[in-house]
Design a protein around this motif. Sequence first.
Motif, PDB file in Angstrom:
ATOM      1  N   HIS A  21       1.112  -1.173   0.178  1.00  0.00           N
ATOM      2  CA  HIS A  21       0.005   0.033   0.134  1.00  0.00           C
ATOM      3  C   HIS A  21       0.755   1.179   0.227  1.00  0.00           C
ATOM      4  O   HIS A  21       1.240   2.235  -1.032  1.00  0.00           O
ATOM      5  N   GLN A  22       1.563   1.263   0.599  1.00  0.00           N
ATOM      6  CA  GLN A  22       2.921   2.224   0.900  1.00  0.00           C
ATOM      7  C   GLN A  22       3.487   2.581  -0.711  1.00  0.00           C
ATOM      8  O   GLN A  22       3.937   3.621  -1.230  1.00  0.00           O
ATOM      9  N   GLN A  23       4.148   1.957  -1.194  1.00  0.00           N
ATOM     10  CA  GLN A  23       4.611   1.679  -2.467  1.00  0.00           C
ATOM     11  C   GLN A  23       3.550   2.358  -3.637  1.00  0.00           C
ATOM     12  O   GLN A  23       4.140   2.926  -4.341  1.00  0.00           O
ATOM     13  N   GLU A  24       2.263   2.104  -3.646  1.00  0.00           N
ATOM     14  CA  GLU A  24       1.716   2.593  -4.348  1.00  0.00           C
ATOM     15  C   GLU A  24       1.425   3.924  -4.335  1.00  0.00           C
ATOM     16  O   GLU A  24       1.273   4.391  -5.015  1.00  0.00           O
ATOM     17  N   ILE A  25       1.324   4.037  -2.883  1.00  0.00           N
ATOM     18  CA  ILE A  25       0.907   5.654  -2.830  1.00  0.00           C
ATOM     19  C   ILE A  25       2.330   6.212  -3.924  1.00  0.00           C
ATOM     20  O   ILE A  25       2.073   7.612  -3.880  1.00  0.00           O
ATOM     21  N   TYR A  26       3.163   5.770  -3.010  1.00  0.00           N
ATOM     22  CA  TYR A  26       4.258   6.799  -3.026  1.00  0.00           C
ATOM     23  C   TYR A  26       4.484   6.436  -4.501  1.00  0.00           C
ATOM     24  O   TYR A  26       5.334   7.982  -4.770  1.00  0.00           O
ATOM     25  N   GLU A  27       4.930   5.246  -5.451  1.00  0.00           N
ATOM     26  CA  GLU A  27       5.067   5.640  -6.537  1.00  0.00           C
ATOM     27  C   GLU A  27       4.447   6.435  -6.928  1.00  0.00           C
ATOM     28  O   GLU A  27       3.956   7.600  -8.790  1.00  0.00           O
ATOM     29  N   ALA A  28       2.643   6.532  -6.801  1.00  0.00           N
ATOM     30  CA  ALA A  28       1.499   7.667  -7.667  1.00  0.00           C
ATOM     31  C   ALA A  28       2.044   9.196  -7.307  1.00  0.00           C
ATOM     32  O   ALA A  28       1.926  10.068  -8.168  1.00  0.00           O
ATOM     33  N   VAL A  29       2.902   9.503  -5.952  1.00  0.00           N
ATOM     34  CA  VAL A  29       3.521  10.971  -5.678  1.00  0.00           C
ATOM     35  C   VAL A  29       4.795  11.122  -6.907  1.00  0.00           C
ATOM     36  O   VAL A  29       4.945  12.003  -7.362  1.00  0.00           O
ATOM     37  N   VAL A  30       5.505  10.261  -6.607  1.00  0.00           N
ATOM     38  CA  VAL A  30       6.723  10.427  -7.120  1.00  0.00           C
ATOM     39  C   VAL A  30       7.287  10.360  -8.341  1.00  0.00           C
ATOM     40  O   VAL A  30       7.693  11.008  -9.180  1.00  0.00           O
ATOM     41  N   TYR A  31       6.524   8.936  -8.881  1.00  0.00           N
ATOM     42  CA  TYR A  31       6.754   8.935 -10.329  1.00  0.00           C
ATOM     43  C   TYR A  31       5.927   9.467 -10.951  1.00  0.00           C
ATOM     44  O   TYR A  31       6.077   9.764 -12.432  1.00  0.00           O
ATOM     45  N   ASN A  32       4.596   9.265 -10.537  1.00  0.00           N
ATOM     46  CA  ASN A  32       3.259   9.449 -11.832  1.00  0.00           C
ATOM     47  C   ASN A  32       2.738  11.531 -11.855  1.00  0.00           C
ATOM     48  O   ASN A  32       1.333  11.544 -12.182  1.00  0.00           O
ATOM     49  N   ASN A  33       4.153  11.833 -10.331  1.00  0.00           N
ATOM     50  CA  ASN A  33       2.887  13.342  -9.974  1.00  0.00           C
ATOM     51  C   ASN A  33       1.954  13.266 -10.084  1.00  0.00           C
ATOM     52  O   ASN A  33       1.412  14.623 -10.182  1.00  0.00           O
ATOM     53  N   LEU A  34       0.872  12.628  -8.616  1.00  0.00           N
ATOM     54  CA  LEU A  34      -0.215  12.625  -9.088  1.00  0.00           C
ATOM     55  C   LEU A  34      -0.406  13.730  -7.812  1.00  0.00           C
ATOM     56  O   LEU A  34       0.055  13.502  -7.075  1.00  0.00           O
ATOM     57  N   SER A  35      -1.619  14.425  -7.496  1.00  0.00           N
ATOM     58  CA  SER A  35      -2.157  15.396  -6.356  1.00  0.00           C
ATOM     59  C   SER A  35      -2.780  14.312  -5.665  1.00  0.00           C
ATOM     60  O   SER A  35      -2.816  13.416  -5.629  1.00  0.00           O
ATOM     61  N   LEU A  36      -2.309  15.230  -4.703  1.00  0.00           N
ATOM     62  CA  LEU A  36      -3.226  14.122  -2.934  1.00  0.00           C
ATOM     63  C   LEU A  36      -4.765  13.922  -3.243  1.00  0.00           C
ATOM     64  O   LEU A  36      -4.605  12.373  -2.681  1.00  0.00           O
ATOM     65  N   GLY A  37      -5.529  14.707  -3.764  1.00  0.00           N
ATOM     66  CA  GLY A  37      -6.736  14.652  -3.753  1.00  0.00           C
ATOM     67  C   GLY A  37      -7.236  13.240  -5.046  1.00  0.00           C
ATOM     68  O   GLY A  37      -7.913  12.561  -5.358  1.00  0.00           O
ATOM     69  N   GLU A  38      -6.261  13.171  -6.191  1.00  0.00           N
ATOM     70  CA  GLU A  38      -6.364  12.181  -7.405  1.00  0.00           C
ATOM     71  C   GLU A  38      -6.267  10.903  -6.025  1.00  0.00           C
ATOM     72  O   GLU A  38      -6.262   9.882  -5.964  1.00  0.00           O
ATOM     73  N   ILE A  39      -4.515  10.747  -5.110  1.00  0.00           N
ATOM     74  CA  ILE A  39      -4.823   9.640  -4.813  1.00  0.00           C
ATOM     75  C   ILE A  39      -5.233   8.848  -3.720  1.00  0.00           C
ATOM     76  O   ILE A  39      -6.028   8.202  -3.944  1.00  0.00           O
ATOM     77  N   ALA A  40      -5.941  10.194  -3.016  1.00  0.00           N
ATOM     78  CA  ALA A  40      -6.639  10.188  -2.340  1.00  0.00           C
ATOM     79  C   ALA A  40      -8.082   9.356  -2.574  1.00  0.00           C
ATOM     80  O   ALA A  40      -9.092   8.146  -2.502  1.00  0.00           O
ATOM     81  N   LYS A  41      -8.732  10.011  -3.781  1.00  0.00           N
ATOM     82  CA  LYS A  41     -10.256   9.218  -4.656  1.00  0.00           C
ATOM     83  C   LYS A  41      -9.680   8.049  -5.084  1.00  0.00           C
ATOM     84  O   LYS A  41     -11.114   7.517  -4.810  1.00  0.00           O
ATOM     85  N   GLU A  42      -8.579   8.002  -6.021  1.00  0.00           N
ATOM     86  CA  GLU A  42      -8.445   6.513  -6.717  1.00  0.00           C
ATOM     87  C   GLU A  42      -8.393   5.242  -4.916  1.00  0.00           C
ATOM     88  O   GLU A  42      -8.759   4.521  -5.497  1.00  0.00           O
ATOM     89  N   ASN A  43      -7.640   5.713  -4.240  1.00  0.00           N
ATOM     90  CA  ASN A  43      -7.919   5.269  -2.869  1.00  0.00           C
ATOM     91  C   ASN A  43      -8.955   4.950  -1.270  1.00  0.00           C
ATOM     92  O   ASN A  43      -8.436   4.075  -1.247  1.00  0.00           O
ATOM     93  N   GLY A  44      -9.965   5.838  -1.507  1.00  0.00           N
ATOM     94  CA  GLY A  44     -10.517   5.668  -1.531  1.00  0.00           C
ATOM     95  C   GLY A  44     -10.711   6.278   0.851  1.00  0.00           C
ATOM     96  O   GLY A  44     -10.677   5.593   1.693  1.00  0.00           O
ATOM     97  N   ILE A  45      -9.444   6.827   0.485  1.00  0.00           N
ATOM     98  CA  ILE A  45      -8.792   8.165   1.342  1.00  0.00           C
ATOM     99  C   ILE A  45      -8.901   9.275   1.962  1.00  0.00           C
ATOM    100  O   ILE A  45      -8.881  10.072   0.443  1.00  0.00           O
ATOM    101  N   SER A  46      -8.091   9.895   2.236  1.00  0.00           N
ATOM    102  CA  SER A  46      -8.395  10.799   2.836  1.00  0.00           C
ATOM    103  C   SER A  46      -7.512  11.798   1.890  1.00  0.00           C
ATOM    104  O   SER A  46      -5.593  10.976   1.986  1.00  0.00           O
ATOM    105  N   ARG A  47      -7.483  13.662   1.739  1.00  0.00           N
ATOM    106  CA  ARG A  47      -5.648  13.830   1.009  1.00  0.00           C
ATOM    107  C   ARG A  47      -5.076  14.076   2.579  1.00  0.00           C
ATOM    108  O   ARG A  47      -3.654  13.946   2.185  1.00  0.00           O
ATOM    109  N   GLN A  48      -5.325  14.121   3.781  1.00  0.00           N
ATOM    110  CA  GLN A  48      -4.728  14.357   4.256  1.00  0.00           C
ATOM    111  C   GLN A  48      -3.632  12.476   5.045  1.00  0.00           C
ATOM    112  O   GLN A  48      -2.991  12.860   5.344  1.00  0.00           O
ATOM    113  N   GLY A  49      -4.776  11.711   5.077  1.00  0.00           N
ATOM    114  CA  GLY A  49      -3.893  10.179   4.728  1.00  0.00           C
ATOM    115  C   GLY A  49      -2.924   9.903   3.860  1.00  0.00           C
ATOM    116  O   GLY A  49      -1.807   9.549   4.646  1.00  0.00           O
TER     117      GLY A  49
END
Length: 114
Positions: A21-49
């Motif tokens: 789970h950490q790998q998926e989130i981290y890769e989304a930020v570092v490699y895919n340059n997705l915003s916190l909001g995009e990642i949150a929506k995609e993973n069903g968690i909050s932006r703060q999460g």
Amino acid sequence: MEKIVEQGILYDFYGPLLTTHQQEIYEAVVYNNLSLGEIAKENGISRQGVHDIIKRCDKILAEYEEKLQLVKRFSSSRKKLERIKALSEEIKENGMELQAREITSLTAEIIEEL
């Protein structure tokens, strides 16, 4: 940009030590340059999460590097190998004995590090 490069390098070395789970989130930020909001929506968690996971991963990866120093050793070996390559090219061109001795010394250092 420098922080993203550092994050990518640390992740390349230590990423497999994170949870899936950490790998998926981290890769989304570092490699895919997705915003916190995009990642949150995609993973069903909050932006703060997402933010908390990224900060936790940054801390974990930095701690691994502090303890294991794989990135530091890799960088050092790479610089020495680049110097060996340059000296080898000089020797080919000029037949210089001094550079041959330096190549031998640098090679011994790299072998000892590895």
